[in-house]
Write a protein that holds these residues in place. Structure first.
Motif, PDB file in Angstrom:
ATOM      1  N   GLY A  77     -39.233 -35.071  46.479  1.00 41.27           N
ATOM      2  CA  GLY A  77     -40.117 -35.812  45.121  1.00 41.27           C
ATOM      3  C   GLY A  77     -40.237 -37.304  45.441  1.00 41.27           C
ATOM      4  O   GLY A  77     -41.486 -37.904  45.498  1.00 41.27           O
ATOM      5  N   ILE A  78     -39.367 -38.044  46.165  1.00 42.51           N
ATOM      6  CA  ILE A  78     -39.353 -39.424  46.341  1.00 42.51           C
ATOM      7  C   ILE A  78     -40.329 -39.643  47.489  1.00 42.51           C
ATOM      8  O   ILE A  78     -41.119 -40.664  47.759  1.00 42.51           O
ATOM      9  N   THR A  79     -40.003 -38.924  48.407  1.00 46.06           N
ATOM     10  CA  THR A  79     -40.814 -39.001  49.692  1.00 46.06           C
ATOM     11  C   THR A  79     -42.162 -38.717  49.494  1.00 46.06           C
ATOM     12  O   THR A  79     -43.212 -39.340  50.101  1.00 46.06           O
ATOM     13  N   ALA A  80     -42.700 -37.610  48.555  1.00 46.28           N
ATOM     14  CA  ALA A  80     -44.113 -37.594  47.926  1.00 46.28           C
ATOM     15  C   ALA A  80     -44.676 -38.938  47.451  1.00 46.28           C
ATOM     16  O   ALA A  80     -45.841 -39.406  47.480  1.00 46.28           O
ATOM     17  N   GLN A  81     -43.650 -39.430  46.767  1.00 45.02           N
ATOM     18  CA  GLN A  81     -44.169 -40.644  45.859  1.00 45.02           C
ATOM     19  C   GLN A  81     -44.647 -41.895  46.715  1.00 45.02           C
ATOM     20  O   GLN A  81     -45.323 -42.831  46.157  1.00 45.02           O
ATOM     21  N   LEU A 132     -41.182 -45.024  54.445  1.00 44.26           N
ATOM     22  CA  LEU A 132     -40.612 -43.626  54.726  1.00 44.26           C
ATOM     23  C   LEU A 132     -39.017 -43.879  55.387  1.00 44.26           C
ATOM     24  O   LEU A 132     -38.097 -43.247  54.938  1.00 44.26           O
ATOM     25  N   VAL A 133     -38.993 -44.626  56.503  1.00 44.81           N
ATOM     26  CA  VAL A 133     -37.866 -44.820  57.146  1.00 44.81           C
ATOM     27  C   VAL A 133     -36.842 -45.668  56.196  1.00 44.81           C
ATOM     28  O   VAL A 133     -35.534 -45.177  56.171  1.00 44.81           O
ATOM     29  N   VAL A 134     -37.299 -46.700  55.325  1.00 43.50           N
ATOM     30  CA  VAL A 134     -36.351 -47.119  54.612  1.00 43.50           C
ATOM     31  C   VAL A 134     -35.757 -46.367  53.496  1.00 43.50           C
ATOM     32  O   VAL A 134     -34.625 -46.406  53.271  1.00 43.50           O
ATOM     33  N   ILE A 135     -36.717 -45.644  52.724  1.00 46.46           N
ATOM     34  CA  ILE A 135     -36.278 -44.718  51.811  1.00 46.46           C
ATOM     35  C   ILE A 135     -35.319 -43.709  52.333  1.00 46.46           C
ATOM     36  O   ILE A 135     -34.261 -43.308  51.620  1.00 46.46           O
ATOM     37  N   SER A 136     -35.504 -43.283  53.480  1.00 45.37           N
ATOM     38  CA  SER A 136     -34.596 -42.119  53.999  1.00 45.37           C
ATOM     39  C   SER A 136     -33.188 -42.805  54.367  1.00 45.37           C
ATOM     40  O   SER A 136     -32.155 -42.012  54.049  1.00 45.37           O
ATOM     41  N   LEU A 137     -33.065 -43.826  54.714  1.00 44.10           N
ATOM     42  CA  LEU A 137     -31.797 -44.657  54.978  1.00 44.10           C
ATOM     43  C   LEU A 137     -31.007 -44.973  53.655  1.00 44.10           C
ATOM     44  O   LEU A 137     -30.005 -44.682  53.589  1.00 44.10           O
ATOM     45  N   VAL A 138     -31.825 -45.275  52.586  1.00 44.62           N
ATOM     46  CA  VAL A 138     -31.285 -45.443  51.484  1.00 44.62           C
ATOM     47  C   VAL A 138     -30.758 -44.334  50.888  1.00 44.62           C
ATOM     48  O   VAL A 138     -29.617 -44.011  50.209  1.00 44.62           O
ATOM     49  N   GLY A 139     -31.452 -43.230  51.119  1.00 49.92           N
ATOM     50  CA  GLY A 139     -31.300 -41.864  50.430  1.00 49.92           C
ATOM     51  C   GLY A 139     -29.869 -41.323  51.067  1.00 49.92           C
ATOM     52  O   GLY A 139     -29.127 -40.631  50.598  1.00 49.92           O
TER      53      GLY A 139
END
Length: 274
Positions: A77-81, A132-139
């Motif tokens: 969901g965050i990825t879609a956001q 997307l790369v930044v959010i994936s690493l934080v995830g």
């Protein structure tokens, strides 16, 4: 403002010329980002705050559908956001270029009309992929994990990239059709809130009131998030309706409609102002 010189493509080199023009104009977009990195920070902060606030601080207060870690349910969901959060900055940037007369200057140059907006989309797509790369690493840092095979995981990121591209074109179309910059920003912000919370990006559709569930299930954000969850092997709550039973078909239809509709609207608006 730097001077941009692009040769007009002719004969068999026409396609190569359009590609060259597109990359030249996209490079301009990325150079502007380097001079004003605050835009990248703004794009990262919206999904990042949601991920940390809901996925980390309140993770023990929310039950994930079909068990599993809530962070794994939330991540799609965050990825879609990320795509939704990019609509406003893209639309405002296009509207500012229009107000400054930059679009009129591009029209006066011997370059492809399609290359002007396609370059804008390419530049903002690359920015979205960086987010997307930044959010994936934080995830990954707060507990998100994938459980699918490598090809499925890559396909999930591919769906996310297509959604970011589609929302970039939505932002371009919005910036080309709405003249008032304050209105552009307000419409984009409203769309971000409505499309996020009237989907299963954060909470399962089963937790919604019965009368609202059809809206949630047919929301393009729900379709994209569910498709990504399936590909990543993350928890997903299958719905009883058609969207829940065919998430890939519905997601594909939504992505196609958003891309085709937004591109047509943006290019039509651009050409009608000549």
């Amino acid at each position: 403002m730097s001077t941009l010189t692009v040769d007009t493509p002719t004969g068999p080199s026409a396609a190569a010329g359009v590609v060259r023009e597109t990359f030249a104009l996209a490079g301009r977009r990325l150079r502007h980002l380097r001079r004003a990195p605050g835009r990248m920070v703004g794009l990262v902060m919206n999904p990042l705050v949601m991920l940390l606030a809901v996925g980390y601080l309140f993770k023990n207060a929310i039950v994930s559908p079909h068990g599993g870690a809530y962070q794994e349910y939330l991540m799609a969901g965050i990825t879609a956001q990320i795509g939704l959060a990019g609509v406003g900055p893209t639309a405002v940037s296009v509207a500012l270029d229009r107000r400054a007369g930059l679009m009129d200057r591009f029209r006066s140059l011997p370059i492809s009309r399609a290359a002007v907006l396609t370059a804008h989309a390419l530049g903002d797509l690359l920015i979205g992929l960086g987010v997307l790369v930044v959010i994936s690493l934080v995830g990954l840092g707060i507990g998100w994990r994938v459980h699918g095979d490598p090809l499925s995981v890559l396909a999930g990121f591919g769906v996310a990239a297509l959604f970011i591209l589609a929302t970039v074109w939505v932002g371009i179309a919005l910036g080309m059709t709405v003249s008032n910059i304050e209105s552009v920003d307000s419409i984009a912000a409203l769309g971000l809130v409505v499309c996020t919370f009237l989907s299963d990006a954060v909470f399962s559709a089963s937790a919604m009131p019965a009368w609202l569930r059809p809206v949630v299930e047919w929301n393009p954000v729900t379709a994209v998030a569910d498709a990504i969850r399936h590909l990543w092997g993350n928890p997903v709550q299958p719905g009883s309706g058609f969207p829940g039973q065919h998430p890939f078909l519905v997601a594909g239809c939504w992505l196609g409609l958003l891309l085709a509709g937004a591109m047509a609207a943006a290019l039509t608006s651009f050409r009608s102002r000549e």
